[in-house]
Scaffold this motif. Structure first.
Motif, short mmCIF file in Angstrom:
data_model
loop_
_atom_site.label_atom_id
_atom_site.label_comp_id
_atom_site.label_asym_id
_atom_site.label_seq_id
_atom_site.Cartn_x
_atom_site.Cartn_y
_atom_site.Cartn_z
N SER A 364 0.84 -1.21 0.00
CA SER A 364 0.00 0.00 0.00
C SER A 364 0.87 1.26 0.00
N PHE A 365 2.01 1.20 0.69
CA PHE A 365 2.93 2.35 0.68
C PHE A 365 3.38 2.67 -0.74
N TRP A 366 3.80 1.67 -1.48
CA TRP A 366 4.33 1.91 -2.83
C TRP A 366 3.22 2.32 -3.79
N LEU A 367 2.03 1.76 -3.60
CA LEU A 367 0.90 2.18 -4.45
C LEU A 367 0.56 3.64 -4.22
N MET A 368 0.41 4.03 -2.95
CA MET A 368 0.03 5.41 -2.64
C MET A 368 1.14 6.39 -3.03
N THR A 369 2.36 6.06 -2.72
CA THR A 369 3.47 6.98 -2.99
C THR A 369 3.69 7.14 -4.48
N THR A 370 3.62 6.04 -5.23
CA THR A 370 3.77 6.13 -6.68
C THR A 370 2.63 6.93 -7.29
N GLY A 371 1.40 6.65 -6.85
CA GLY A 371 0.25 7.39 -7.38
C GLY A 371 0.34 8.87 -7.08
N MET A 372 0.76 9.22 -5.85
CA MET A 372 0.86 10.63 -5.47
C MET A 372 1.99 11.32 -6.23
N VAL A 419 -6.21 5.77 -4.07
CA VAL A 419 -7.37 5.21 -3.37
C VAL A 419 -7.19 3.71 -3.15
N LEU A 420 -6.71 3.01 -4.18
CA LEU A 420 -6.47 1.57 -4.05
C LEU A 420 -5.46 1.30 -2.93
N GLY A 421 -4.39 2.09 -2.90
CA GLY A 421 -3.39 1.92 -1.85
C GLY A 421 -3.95 2.22 -0.47
N ALA A 422 -4.78 3.26 -0.36
CA ALA A 422 -5.37 3.63 0.93
C ALA A 422 -6.29 2.53 1.45
N LEU A 423 -7.13 1.99 0.57
CA LEU A 423 -8.05 0.92 1.00
C LEU A 423 -7.27 -0.34 1.37
N LEU A 424 -6.18 -0.61 0.65
CA LEU A 424 -5.34 -1.76 0.98
C LEU A 424 -4.67 -1.56 2.34
N PHE A 425 -4.24 -0.33 2.62
CA PHE A 425 -3.63 -0.03 3.91
C PHE A 425 -4.62 -0.30 5.05
N ILE A 426 -5.83 0.24 4.90
CA ILE A 426 -6.84 0.05 5.94
C ILE A 426 -7.15 -1.44 6.12
N TYR A 427 -7.25 -2.15 5.00
CA TYR A 427 -7.52 -3.59 5.06
C TYR A 427 -6.39 -4.32 5.79
N SER A 428 -5.14 -3.92 5.52
CA SER A 428 -3.99 -4.62 6.11
C SER A 428 -3.93 -4.44 7.63
N LEU A 429 -4.40 -3.30 8.13
CA LEU A 429 -4.33 -3.05 9.57
C LEU A 429 -5.60 -3.42 10.31
N ALA A 430 -6.74 -3.19 9.68
CA ALA A 430 -8.01 -3.32 10.40
C ALA A 430 -8.72 -4.65 10.18
N VAL A 431 -8.41 -5.33 9.10
CA VAL A 431 -9.19 -6.53 8.74
C VAL A 431 -8.35 -7.80 8.82
N VAL A 432 -7.18 -7.78 8.18
CA VAL A 432 -6.37 -9.00 8.08
C VAL A 432 -5.93 -9.46 9.46
N ARG A 433 -6.05 -10.75 9.70
CA ARG A 433 -5.60 -11.29 10.97
C ARG A 433 -4.09 -11.47 10.96
N ARG A 434 -3.53 -11.78 12.10
CA ARG A 434 -2.08 -11.90 12.21
C ARG A 434 -1.56 -12.99 11.28
N ALA A 435 -0.39 -12.75 10.72
CA ALA A 435 0.23 -13.73 9.85
C ALA A 435 0.75 -14.89 10.68
N PRO A 436 0.70 -16.11 10.17
CA PRO A 436 1.19 -17.24 10.96
C PRO A 436 2.70 -17.18 11.15
#
Length: 445
Positions: A364-372, A419-436
């Motif tokens: 999400s960082f690279w998507l947002m930064t590249t887009g901006m 926008v794609l990067g922002a939604l991915l960021f929110i998903y990565s922190l708020a929705v995805v469970r911890r990685a095994p």
């Protein structure tokens, strides 16, 4: 987490991320209206879309700052927050005020001053919330350990809240009105917010790199000194063409040129701390966001700001798409990315899910930064064409806008990437469970 009251930050960060999503989606809609001007013109006029876009940006950044303070001050002060209930009351007031402002905008009630369109009752609500915050966080800090990070953070937040008083001053004289208006808009983003940015960045470097606190504090004092020295009189670059005396053209040009220095110092500080660091912190995503914030802030606020801050250049460029290019990259680097760095560092602890899947977050960082970055280049080229056609040749404004249609379409594509990067960021922190973990995988096997 060392202190239970730090959990207050989770509510602030969650509301901030929800408003972040609204802000970028509103920006994408505004970008499409540039391409197709009649889109939703009867239902949702462009001025309302823009108000929602800019106001959501300001509010969620402030919520991020408040949440960061509630997270780091107890740890720095080595004591629990003075009052958790006051912190939640403050958040409730800000949420009610935000919703009230949006409803007011949708039915055509607003103050008409850019960034300060909120109805009067909302402004008072924000003032009450600011007072609650200052009391809560100051009593926490005063009762505990004093550090440079806390002192700088509180200085920035106290000044930020006090400057809000100018939101209530609205003189009939337009030139005077603009002077007071810039006391908030400029002295926030190029003054007090820089102190908040330096404090949060210093805290993140302390935690992520393991560099001695004494080294970090020395850097912070230099950054803060240069930020205040250049930023306060640098306000003059907004006074060029509003009817103020001509000496502001020289004061604004000289001091705003120096505003590059604190941002360069912050970028240098971040990279030097990582280079000196002895700590292999597992949260690589937070480190990426921290380095990215300081770097993009230098280019967006520093370099792109310098491009048109001299009065001889600004005479032609002010109010063009060059201004929009500078504004987007500066806000993203200096404050958006910094808040996202803090969210990335704190949220795994607040939710008890570290280690977590960092790949999505870093993507999400690279998507947002590249887009901006692409949006900034596009708007810079569009602004250059606009300056020549409109300010040099003297063609009509709307005729020039027709010639910029291709740039606006490209800008919309860049916005979609953000926008794609922002939604991915929110998903990565708020929705995805911890990685095994490797241990967990071995147990399952």
């Amino acid at each position: 987490m060392k202190y239970q009251s730090q959990k207050v930050a989770l509510a602030y960060f969650s509301v901030a991320m929800a408003l972040f999503a609204i802000q970028v989606l509103g920006g994408l809609l505004a970008g499409w209206i540039y391409v197709s001007p009649n889109t939703l013109s009867e239902v949702l006029p462009f001025n309302v879309v823009r108000m929602i876009h800019t106001n959501a940006l300001i509010v969620w950044l402030l919520l991020g700052f408040f949440g960061a303070a509630y997270f780091l001050v107890p740890e720095e002060a080595e004591r629990e927050l003075f009052s958790v209930k006051l912190a939640y009351l403050q958040l409730a007031i800000l949420v009610v005020g935000t919703l009230g402002a949006v409803v007011s905008y949708l039915i055509g009630i607003h103050g008409g001053r850019e960034f300060l369109e909120q109805p009067l009752w909302v402004k008072f609500g924000i003032l009450v919330a600011a007072v609650i915050f200052l009391v809560n966080i100051s009593l926490t800090a005063l009762a505990g350990r004093k550090t440079a990070i806390t002192n700088i953070l509180l200085s920035g937040l106290w000044l930020l809240c006090l400057l809000w008083v100018f939101a209530f001053i609205n003189p009939d004289n337009l030139g005077l009105d603009k002077m007071y208006w810039w006391y908030i808009v400029h002295l926030w983003v190029e003054g007090t917010w820089e102190l908040v940015m330096a404090a949060i960045l210093g805290y993140l470097m302390l935690k992520l790199t393991g560099v001695d606190r004494e080294v970090i504090e020395k850097w912070l004092y230099v950054i803060v000194a240069t930020a205040l020295f250049s930023g306060i009189l640098g306000t003059g670059h907004h006074f060029y063409w509003i009817g103020t005396p001509g000496y502001w053209q020289w004061i604004g040009s000289i001091f705003s040129t120096m505003e590059v220095v604190p941002f360069f110092a912050m970028m240098s500080f971040a990279f030097v701390m990582v280079w000196k660091g002895r700590k292999n912190h597992p949260n690589k995503a937070a480190l990426l966001w921290s380095l990215g914030a300081s770097t993009v802030a230098f280019f967006g606020a520093g370099v792109w700001g310098f491009l048109h801050t001299l009065h001889g250049v600004n005479y032609f460029t002010h109010g063009t798409q060059i201004t929009a290019a500078h504004g987007h990259l500066a806000f993203y680097g200096a404050y958006v990315a910094l808040n996202l760095a803090m969210f990335t560092y704190a949220m795994p602890m607040l939710r008890g899910r570290a280690p977590y899947n960092q790949w999505l977050n870093m993507t999400s960082f690279w998507l947002m930064t590249t887009g901006m970055a692409f949006m900034t280049f596009t708007l810079t080229f569009a602004g250059t064409v606009q300056v020549h056609m409109q300010r040099v040749i003297g063609e009509y404004y709307m005729d020039v806008q027709d010639q910029l249609a291709m740039f606006y379409l490209i800008r919309f594509g860049s916005g979609a990437m953000v926008v794609l990067g922002a939604l991915l960021f929110i998903y990565s922190l708020a929705v995805v469970r911890r990685a095994p973990t490797a241990q967990a995988v071995g147990d399952v096997a």
